[in-house]
Motif scaffolding. Structure first.
Motif, mmCIF file in Angstrom:
data_model
loop_
_atom_site.group_PDB
_atom_site.id
_atom_site.type_symbol
_atom_site.label_atom_id
_atom_site.label_comp_id
_atom_site.label_asym_id
_atom_site.label_seq_id
_atom_site.Cartn_x
_atom_site.Cartn_y
_atom_site.Cartn_z
ATOM 1 N N LEU A 30 0.813 -1.237 0.055
ATOM 2 C CA LEU A 30 0.030 0.201 -0.094
ATOM 3 C C LEU A 30 0.687 1.251 0.036
ATOM 4 N N CYS A 31 1.877 1.225 0.710
ATOM 5 C CA CYS A 31 2.949 2.301 0.888
ATOM 6 C C CYS A 31 3.477 2.540 -0.582
ATOM 7 N N ILE A 32 3.916 1.518 -1.092
ATOM 8 C CA ILE A 32 4.641 1.561 -2.538
ATOM 9 C C ILE A 32 3.607 2.363 -3.597
ATOM 10 N N LEU A 33 2.272 1.305 -3.519
ATOM 11 C CA LEU A 33 1.456 2.213 -4.345
ATOM 12 C C LEU A 33 1.083 3.512 -4.135
ATOM 13 N N GLY A 34 0.874 3.727 -2.804
ATOM 14 C CA GLY A 34 0.514 5.340 -2.583
ATOM 15 C C GLY A 34 1.539 6.329 -3.019
ATOM 16 N N HIS A 35 2.999 5.778 -2.946
ATOM 17 C CA HIS A 35 4.050 6.800 -3.524
ATOM 18 C C HIS A 35 4.233 6.521 -5.068
ATOM 19 N N SER A 36 4.066 5.801 -5.851
ATOM 20 C CA SER A 36 4.175 5.348 -6.964
ATOM 21 C C SER A 36 3.111 5.669 -8.063
ATOM 22 N N GLY A 37 1.668 5.671 -7.396
ATOM 23 C CA GLY A 37 0.501 5.967 -8.057
ATOM 24 C C GLY A 37 -0.018 4.573 -8.902
ATOM 25 N N SER A 38 0.880 3.998 -9.680
ATOM 26 C CA SER A 38 0.654 2.421 -10.059
ATOM 27 C C SER A 38 1.945 1.767 -10.326
ATOM 28 N N ALA A 39 2.009 0.847 -10.490
ATOM 29 C CA ALA A 39 3.045 -0.103 -10.606
ATOM 30 C C ALA A 39 2.630 -1.330 -11.509
ATOM 31 N N ARG A 40 3.504 -2.173 -12.145
ATOM 32 C CA ARG A 40 3.481 -3.329 -12.618
ATOM 33 C C ARG A 40 4.037 -4.379 -11.761
ATOM 34 N N TYR A 41 3.651 -5.830 -11.844
ATOM 35 C CA TYR A 41 3.749 -6.704 -11.129
ATOM 36 C C TYR A 41 5.451 -6.651 -10.855
ATOM 37 N N GLY A 42 6.145 -6.728 -12.034
ATOM 38 C CA GLY A 42 7.588 -6.751 -11.751
ATOM 39 C C GLY A 42 8.126 -5.601 -11.059
ATOM 40 N N GLU A 43 7.423 -4.409 -11.272
ATOM 41 C CA GLU A 43 7.992 -3.263 -10.324
ATOM 42 C C GLU A 43 7.899 -3.320 -8.911
ATOM 43 N N LEU A 44 6.622 -3.950 -8.715
ATOM 44 C CA LEU A 44 6.375 -4.239 -7.048
ATOM 45 C C LEU A 44 7.142 -5.162 -6.510
ATOM 46 N N LYS A 45 7.485 -6.233 -7.524
ATOM 47 C CA LYS A 45 8.375 -7.430 -6.956
ATOM 48 C C LYS A 45 9.747 -6.656 -6.605
ATOM 49 N N LYS A 46 10.166 -5.903 -7.461
ATOM 50 C CA LYS A 46 11.600 -5.257 -7.091
ATOM 51 C C LYS A 46 11.880 -4.287 -5.878
ATOM 52 N N SER A 47 10.553 -3.391 -6.011
ATOM 53 C CA SER A 47 10.442 -2.712 -4.824
ATOM 54 C C SER A 47 10.140 -3.381 -3.615
ATOM 55 N N MET A 48 9.731 -4.435 -3.452
ATOM 56 C CA MET A 48 9.520 -5.061 -2.242
ATOM 57 C C MET A 48 10.873 -5.843 -1.787
ATOM 58 N N GLU A 49 11.501 -6.215 -2.775
ATOM 59 C CA GLU A 49 12.864 -6.775 -2.722
ATOM 60 C C GLU A 49 12.991 -8.319 -2.209
ATOM 61 N N ASN A 50 12.257 -8.359 -0.916
ATOM 62 C CA ASN A 50 12.178 -9.923 -0.451
ATOM 63 C C ASN A 50 11.167 -10.543 -0.066
ATOM 64 N N ILE A 51 10.271 -10.500 -1.379
ATOM 65 C CA ILE A 51 8.867 -11.093 -1.478
ATOM 66 C C ILE A 51 8.981 -12.397 -2.257
ATOM 67 N N SER A 52 8.341 -13.619 -1.965
ATOM 68 C CA SER A 52 8.373 -14.528 -2.859
ATOM 69 C C SER A 52 6.924 -14.120 -4.145
ATOM 70 N N ASP A 53 6.879 -14.762 -5.252
ATOM 71 C CA ASP A 53 5.926 -14.812 -6.071
ATOM 72 C C ASP A 53 4.661 -14.881 -5.586
ATOM 73 N N ALA A 54 4.400 -16.251 -4.722
ATOM 74 C CA ALA A 54 3.297 -16.727 -4.036
ATOM 75 C C ALA A 54 2.686 -15.211 -3.162
ATOM 76 N N ALA A 55 3.597 -14.956 -2.150
ATOM 77 C CA ALA A 55 3.281 -14.115 -1.468
ATOM 78 C C ALA A 55 2.659 -12.864 -2.009
ATOM 79 N N LEU A 56 3.453 -11.998 -3.002
ATOM 80 C CA LEU A 56 3.151 -11.183 -3.587
ATOM 81 C C LEU A 56 1.654 -11.381 -4.572
ATOM 82 N N ALA A 57 1.560 -12.473 -5.190
ATOM 83 C CA ALA A 57 0.294 -12.494 -5.734
ATOM 84 C C ALA A 57 -0.730 -12.873 -4.750
ATOM 85 N N ASP A 58 -0.816 -13.482 -3.684
ATOM 86 C CA ASP A 58 -1.709 -13.388 -2.701
ATOM 87 C C ASP A 58 -2.075 -12.045 -1.922
ATOM 88 N N SER A 59 -1.163 -11.389 -1.636
ATOM 89 C CA SER A 59 -1.320 -9.972 -1.090
ATOM 90 C C SER A 59 -1.930 -8.998 -2.046
#
Length: 131
Positions: A30-59
């Motif tokens: 929520l914080c990342i999207l609040g600051h970026s406005g919008s983001a693609r999945y890969g951008e979110l994964k890169k910004s999150m740095e230590n999240i698995s694909d499954a955890a990102l998709a579930d969240s």
């Protein structure tokens, strides 16, 4: 994603709020999207740095089901998908900013890691007060 057999019981309004936007990954998303406005999945994964694909998709799915984020799919080849805060999600920005301000006042910048902290939150710390 885990499905409860019995409805969740809430004994405090904060219980409900933290169930909707709390946890390990959802506040940071929520914080990342609040600051970026919008983001693609890969951008979110890169910004999150230590999240698995499954955890990102579930969240992302949980936040979407709660009505806090929107998923925009563009009919292009290859298909492009972007995530952004919904109008309901944008109402959380003042709440998250208050939580962030509290954290700045009661923590030390040296305990934080990552690109998002460096780009967004590090400047909130007064260097003369903290080391």
């Amino acid at each position: 994603m885990y499905q409860r057999k019995l409805p969740k019981e809430y004994f405090c309004t904060v219980d409900y709020a933290l169930d909707v936007f709390g946890g390990k990954w959802k506040p940071r998303l929520l914080c990342i999207l609040g600051h970026s406005g919008s983001a693609r999945y890969g951008e979110l994964k890169k910004s999150m740095e230590n999240i698995s694909d499954a955890a990102l998709a579930d969240s992302l799915k949980e936040l979407q089901n709660a009505g806090l984020i929107e998923r925009h799919q563009y009919n292009e080849m290859p298909i492009r998908v972007e995530y952004s805060l919904s109008s309901k999600g944008k109402t959380l920005i003042p709440v998250l900013n208050t939580i962030s301000k509290w954290a700045v006042e009661h923590s030390n910048k040296d305990m934080y890691l990552g690109k998002h902290f460096e780009q967004v939150h590090k400047s909130s710390f007064n260097d003369s007060r903290r080391s």
